[in-house]
Design a protein around this motif. Structure first.
Motif, PDB file in Angstrom:
ATOM      1  N   ASN A   5       1.834  13.156  12.371  1.00  0.00           N
ATOM      2  CA  ASN A   5       2.917  12.934  11.411  1.00  0.00           C
ATOM      3  C   ASN A   5       3.494  14.292  11.019  1.00  0.00           C
ATOM      4  O   ASN A   5       2.771  15.137  10.482  1.00  0.00           O
ATOM      5  CB  ASN A   5       2.398  12.222  10.155  1.00  0.00           C
ATOM      6  CG  ASN A   5       1.910  10.822  10.453  1.00  0.00           C
ATOM      7  OD1 ASN A   5       2.684   9.896  10.571  1.00  0.00           O
ATOM      8  ND2 ASN A   5       0.602  10.674  10.588  1.00  0.00           N
ATOM      9  N   VAL A  16       3.870  12.595   0.209  1.00  0.00           N
ATOM     10  CA  VAL A  16       3.437  11.429   0.984  1.00  0.00           C
ATOM     11  C   VAL A  16       1.917  11.363   1.062  1.00  0.00           C
ATOM     12  O   VAL A  16       1.316  10.292   0.894  1.00  0.00           O
ATOM     13  CB  VAL A  16       4.043  11.486   2.403  1.00  0.00           C
ATOM     14  CG1 VAL A  16       3.433  10.411   3.298  1.00  0.00           C
ATOM     15  CG2 VAL A  16       5.554  11.322   2.344  1.00  0.00           C
ATOM     16  N   ASN A  19       0.202  10.257  -2.226  1.00  0.00           N
ATOM     17  CA  ASN A  19       0.373   8.813  -2.428  1.00  0.00           C
ATOM     18  C   ASN A  19      -0.541   8.009  -1.503  1.00  0.00           C
ATOM     19  O   ASN A  19      -1.133   7.007  -1.916  1.00  0.00           O
ATOM     20  CB  ASN A  19       1.828   8.410  -2.195  1.00  0.00           C
ATOM     21  CG  ASN A  19       2.739   8.824  -3.331  1.00  0.00           C
ATOM     22  OD1 ASN A  19       2.288   9.022  -4.453  1.00  0.00           O
ATOM     23  ND2 ASN A  19       4.019   8.962  -3.042  1.00  0.00           N
ATOM     24  N   ARG A  20      -0.634   8.458  -0.263  1.00  0.00           N
ATOM     25  CA  ARG A  20      -1.485   7.733   0.690  1.00  0.00           C
ATOM     26  C   ARG A  20      -2.947   7.807   0.289  1.00  0.00           C
ATOM     27  O   ARG A  20      -3.678   6.807   0.348  1.00  0.00           O
ATOM     28  CB  ARG A  20      -1.288   8.297   2.094  1.00  0.00           C
ATOM     29  CG  ARG A  20      -2.046   7.519   3.161  1.00  0.00           C
ATOM     30  CD  ARG A  20      -1.491   7.755   4.530  1.00  0.00           C
ATOM     31  NE  ARG A  20      -2.200   6.994   5.537  1.00  0.00           N
ATOM     32  CZ  ARG A  20      -1.982   7.067   6.838  1.00  0.00           C
ATOM     33  NH1 ARG A  20      -1.025   7.877   7.289  1.00  0.00           N
ATOM     34  NH2 ARG A  20      -2.687   6.352   7.690  1.00  0.00           N
ATOM     35  N   ASP A  23      -3.612   5.506  -2.611  1.00  0.00           N
ATOM     36  CA  ASP A  23      -3.704   4.112  -2.178  1.00  0.00           C
ATOM     37  C   ASP A  23      -5.061   3.818  -1.538  1.00  0.00           C
ATOM     38  O   ASP A  23      -5.659   2.760  -1.789  1.00  0.00           O
ATOM     39  CB  ASP A  23      -2.588   3.799  -1.180  1.00  0.00           C
ATOM     40  CG  ASP A  23      -1.210   3.744  -1.826  1.00  0.00           C
ATOM     41  OD1 ASP A  23      -1.135   3.648  -3.074  1.00  0.00           O
ATOM     42  OD2 ASP A  23      -0.210   3.790  -1.079  1.00  0.00           O
ATOM     43  N   ILE A  24      -5.537   4.737  -0.718  1.00  0.00           N
ATOM     44  CA  ILE A  24      -6.837   4.545  -0.058  1.00  0.00           C
ATOM     45  C   ILE A  24      -7.960   4.470  -1.089  1.00  0.00           C
ATOM     46  O   ILE A  24      -8.830   3.589  -1.024  1.00  0.00           O
ATOM     47  CB  ILE A  24      -7.097   5.690   0.939  1.00  0.00           C
ATOM     48  CG1 ILE A  24      -6.159   5.580   2.139  1.00  0.00           C
ATOM     49  CG2 ILE A  24      -8.559   5.693   1.403  1.00  0.00           C
ATOM     50  CD1 ILE A  24      -6.148   6.810   3.017  1.00  0.00           C
ATOM     51  N   GLN A 184     -11.086   6.661   6.939  1.00  0.00           N
ATOM     52  CA  GLN A 184      -9.837   7.350   7.271  1.00  0.00           C
ATOM     53  C   GLN A 184     -10.150   8.828   7.496  1.00  0.00           C
ATOM     54  O   GLN A 184     -10.822   9.451   6.674  1.00  0.00           O
ATOM     55  CB  GLN A 184      -8.819   7.227   6.131  1.00  0.00           C
ATOM     56  CG  GLN A 184      -8.410   5.795   5.794  1.00  0.00           C
ATOM     57  CD  GLN A 184      -7.372   5.249   6.748  1.00  0.00           C
ATOM     58  OE1 GLN A 184      -6.708   6.003   7.456  1.00  0.00           O
ATOM     59  NE2 GLN A 184      -7.213   3.940   6.767  1.00  0.00           N
ATOM     60  N   THR A 224      -5.509  11.131  11.706  1.00  0.00           N
ATOM     61  CA  THR A 224      -4.109  11.213  11.310  1.00  0.00           C
ATOM     62  C   THR A 224      -3.800  12.657  10.949  1.00  0.00           C
ATOM     63  O   THR A 224      -4.351  13.190   9.989  1.00  0.00           O
ATOM     64  CB  THR A 224      -3.826  10.282  10.119  1.00  0.00           C
ATOM     65  OG1 THR A 224      -4.144   8.933  10.479  1.00  0.00           O
ATOM     66  CG2 THR A 224      -2.352  10.363   9.710  1.00  0.00           C
TER      67      THR A 224
END
Length: 230
Positions: A5, A16, A19-20, A23-24, A184, A224
């Motif tokens: 990314n 970003v 925020n990710r 959320d995780i 993750q 990622t």
């Protein structure tokens, strides 16, 4: 496996990414009542940590630990623990539980058993944020160290002491097997030179020459990559 990314700049990446991660961690808390986050030190993640520290989250249910650290107490400027406490464990995130990778012993090899006791029974991590050096090391899994085969072994202990020959200080590091035990996996990279190292890592398969390959080319895990040149 790798998923790249790319972002226009660090501000866009950090917005970003924060925020990710939120959320995780939120999903982990909702599903399992607790969340486990592993972070890396150095200059690259400091702005990300500051952004993450201010997010709305039940931080008292989050456990934070480092992927690795230099064998220094947190009064020393080069301590990753010091950095995390000064940037991430602030504001809302000051309520998080932190597990130190340091013990008050003269060497990392003497202290590793104490650190292992703190880490060995932790559950699967929810997110691991790795960094990468110019030599392809990640965490303190250095290709120059005598401990690299142990650190990359499938049956390695969760924690090991490392004595790199091309970097200062003894280190304490989570093993590749322990880091891969995560829902993750992220690789956080800033700078055009890091993209060149990433390309080199993907072009070969010798994990001992570039330990980051053990993650990027893992047959099951997906890494990622959060990257910006600026």
């Amino acid at each position: 496996m790798m998923q790249l990314n790319q972002f226009a700049d660090t501000q866009a990446l950090n917005a970003v990414f924060a925020n990710r991660l939120t959320d995780i961690l939120q999903q982990a808390i909702q599903e399992r009542g607790a969340a486990y986050l592993v972070v890396s030190g150095g200059k690259t993640p400091q702005a990300l940590f500051t952004a993450l520290s201010q997010t709305q989250l039940a931080w008292d249910k989050v456990t934070v630990l480092l992927a690795d650290d230099r064998w220094l107490d947190d009064s020393q400027p080069d301590s990753n623990e010091r950095l995390v406490k000064a940037t991430l464990l602030q504001h809302n995130a000051s309520a998080a539980r932190f597990i130190s990778l340091y013990a008050n012993t003269s060497t990392a090899f003497d202290g590793a058993p104490q650190v292992l006791e703190r880490v060995k029974n932790l559950p699967t991590f929810d997110a691991v944020i790795l960094g990468m050096g110019e030599d392809g090391h990640t965490a303190s899994l250095f290709p120059c160290s005598e401990q690299i085969k142990q650190g990359l072994a499938a049956d390695a202990p969760a924690v090991l002491a490392v004595a790199p020959t091309t970097a200062p200080y003894q280190r304490i590091s989570l093993s590749a097997a322990r880091l891969l035990n995560s829902r993750q996996l992220f690789l956080h990279l800033v700078g055009a030179n890091k993209l060149a190292v990433l390309d080199k890592a993907m072009a070969g398969d010798d994990v001992y020459a570039m330990p980051i390959r053990a993650f990027l080319q893992h047959p099951v895990a997906t890494v990622t990559v959060m990257y910006t040149a600026n």
